[in-house]
Enzyme design. Structure first.
Site, mmCIF file in Angstrom:
data_model
loop_
_atom_site.group_PDB
_atom_site.id
_atom_site.type_symbol
_atom_site.label_atom_id
_atom_site.label_comp_id
_atom_site.label_asym_id
_atom_site.label_seq_id
_atom_site.Cartn_x
_atom_site.Cartn_y
_atom_site.Cartn_z
ATOM 1 N N GLU B 47 6.787 99.696 33.187
ATOM 2 C CA GLU B 47 6.502 99.411 30.887
ATOM 3 C C GLU B 47 4.908 99.892 31.290
ATOM 4 O O GLU B 47 4.495 100.066 33.103
ATOM 5 C CB GLU B 47 5.727 97.770 31.838
ATOM 6 N N ASN B 108 3.050 97.446 23.174
ATOM 7 C CA ASN B 108 3.406 97.676 24.179
ATOM 8 C C ASN B 108 4.655 97.689 24.060
ATOM 9 O O ASN B 108 5.753 97.080 23.490
ATOM 10 C CB ASN B 108 3.316 95.801 24.390
ATOM 11 N N LYS B 125 7.831 95.550 22.842
ATOM 12 C CA LYS B 125 7.658 93.745 23.262
ATOM 13 C C LYS B 125 7.459 92.899 22.651
ATOM 14 O O LYS B 125 6.581 93.078 21.485
ATOM 15 C CB LYS B 125 6.894 93.743 24.634
ATOM 16 N N GLU B 144 -2.639 90.552 27.017
ATOM 17 C CA GLU B 144 -1.911 91.007 26.339
ATOM 18 C C GLU B 144 -1.434 90.067 25.280
ATOM 19 O O GLU B 144 -1.246 91.269 24.079
ATOM 20 C CB GLU B 144 0.066 91.220 27.028
ATOM 21 N N CYS B 174 9.181 93.969 30.601
ATOM 22 C CA CYS B 174 8.393 93.378 31.805
ATOM 23 C C CYS B 174 8.944 92.032 31.133
ATOM 24 O O CYS B 174 10.205 91.692 31.665
ATOM 25 C CB CYS B 174 7.263 93.436 31.466
ATOM 26 N N ASN B 199 5.937 95.347 34.683
ATOM 27 C CA ASN B 199 4.416 95.176 35.607
ATOM 28 C C ASN B 199 4.040 93.631 35.867
ATOM 29 O O ASN B 199 3.870 92.842 35.409
ATOM 30 C CB ASN B 199 3.090 95.444 35.103
#
Lengths: 315, 315
Positions: B47, B108, B125, B144, B174, B199
């Site tokens: 990611e 993302n 994501k 995020e 992730c 991550n």
């Protein structure tokens, strides 16, 4: 005040088809007493604990031998000694059994009984594996879809008694533990403790190729670990194990914490107790952070889970 | 004919905030070449592979330093050398990156690129963790939800090229790997291979109490194992690892088979390749038997999964 609940899993060795109900009940009461002597407050017995795993045998639907496997009420005179002993000890329990309703419906069911002997809640197995008809030429069958109706209770959660720390509790039965949908419906009710009984084949009893008992036990444990973690709940998953009617059942009964860590696991394939002190508040970190559902779930993208039953690959 | 796909995970050590794009891209190309030299056909990068995990840093929404973390097209001149080298080698790849759309939306995101250099499919994501605002007094943030919009692609599956055995492929990013809903939506599209970059913090970088790196790696692996098993799919889950900007990231990149067994796992926290030959037909047993969804799922009892976002405990 810490909410500590002392859990036991009462793994059972095999119930042979020829075993009397009294003999089986005697073993269950001995396990219950052993767990109580070691401080357990709640004891989990397997799926279909009072009989052999009879769906392996083809029987006529209304034959006496099949009807003898079913309970027409829970409790009933045959199982009352277990209820009486548990109440006298102040110990609750989960037990799986074959249920025949007054209306003639048959389910693969479980109840959880409180320390006062009353039934806290009932569940009827939703994920029935196996076949709805006899497979010709096979000595051993898996006829759950023939002998049982699909459960009609949904996945209920119930609040346990104050003496247990008032945990939110759910039940699953055997194959249900491999289906994340059932776990999630419990998780969406804030479940802190999931009770599971199972009978899972250790190998293909008809002699075909298949997975090793070791791999099957790994799968059984893995599913409970990850679903407990992903729903931030304790889980107790308990087998009937060993060579039953000539067919092998895995053991591997386990108690799993909300991190998905196995904190106790059975070593053998016979009657065996596993115990753990469950800190119910250990569920909080997961429920408030990583698995804070309200903050992080995105149900608008989950529609396929209810809209579709089977898999449909892209072209 | 066996459907064998040679997979690689290209775990990356840390990308420091001061590292140049060229230096990072050079490491990625070296990993790609190493994987190709060992026969890999498909390489999975982490990611946000082209940058540091910048959501740990508070930045103004339209500041040059934040905008520099985003890609306005994929590919683009900065990353073109990776695309060119992969095409020359005939190797495909998955890579995660921060996406800024022409309309100004930020996601993302990840893409999977085929052996001919074309983008097979895109994913944004859905399960964004973290906070939508800066937490005062914390050196390290997890922003995020502030920097990215929730993904709007759903969980798409795509058919890979014939040279790979035409696998049904899905992507997660992730935190998605911990949410069985995303996996199940892929499973319901018959997925045989799930690609994941991540991550994940190894500890609380602000010095609070928290779980050990060992436990966090266990969780990361457990979620992939069980969801791969329960959807009868291969999975490749790849970390950016090590001490990045003074904050620790777990490693533990792994390739998992449809039985949930880890067949390869990274040992360190730096740039490291893991490889496996994936027999795509190994998914068939699970899909046809234990996890034959059409035979065994019971969606009428799963309604709460889409009807409810947060958990609602019983009274």
């Amino acid at each position: 005040m810490a909410r500590i609940l002392r859990l036991a899993g009462a793994q059972m060795g095999p119930n042979q088809r020829a075993d009397s109900r009294a003999a089986i009940l005697g073993r269950m009461i001995a396990l219950l007493e052993g767990a109580a002597a070691r401080g357990a407050q709640l004891v989990v017995f397997p799926e279909l604990a009072f009989t052999t795993f009879f769906p392996r045998w083809p029987m006529e639907q209304d034959s006496p031998e099949l009807l003898a496997c079913f309970e027409t009420a829970m409790p009933n005179p045959q199982v009352q000694p277990l209820f009486d002993r548990a109440k006298a000890l102040g110990v609750g329990f989960y037990v799986g059994y074959a249920e025949l309703t007054p209306e003639g419906q048959r389910f693969n069911s479980a109840v959880t009984v409180g320390p006062d002997g009353s039934i806290l809640f009932r569940y009827r197995k939703i994920h029935l594996p196996g076949s709805d008809r006899v497979k010709p030429g096979q000595r051993y069958q898996q006829l759950e879809k023939m002998y049982f109706a699909y459960g009609d209770t949904g996945f209920p959660a119930a609040r346990g008694p104050a003496a247990w720390g008032a945990p939110v509790m759910g039940m699953l039965i055997c194959n249900d533990r491999r289906w994340p949908e059932g776990w999630r419906v419990l998780g969406l009710q804030g479940v802190e403790l999931v009770l599971i009984g199972y009978n899972s084949a250790a190998y293909d009893p008809n002699g075909g190729e298949g997975e090793s008992a070791e791999r099957r036990t790994f799968h059984s444990t893995l599913a409970v670990q990850a679903n407990a973690y992903m729903n931030a709940t304790w889980a107790v998953s308990v087998a009937k194990a060993g060579n039953e009617d000539g067919a092998g059942l895995i053991g591997g009964s386990c108690i799993v914490d909300p991190n998905g860590e196995v904190v106790a696991q059975a070593k053998g394939l016979g009657d065996e107790l596993i115990l753990a002190e469950a800190d119910l508040d250990a569920c909080r970190q997961g429920k408030e952070k990583m698995f804070n559902f309200a903050a992080h779930r995105r149900p608008q993208w989950y529609g396929m889970i209810t809209e579709r039953t089977g898999a449909v690959p892209p072209g």
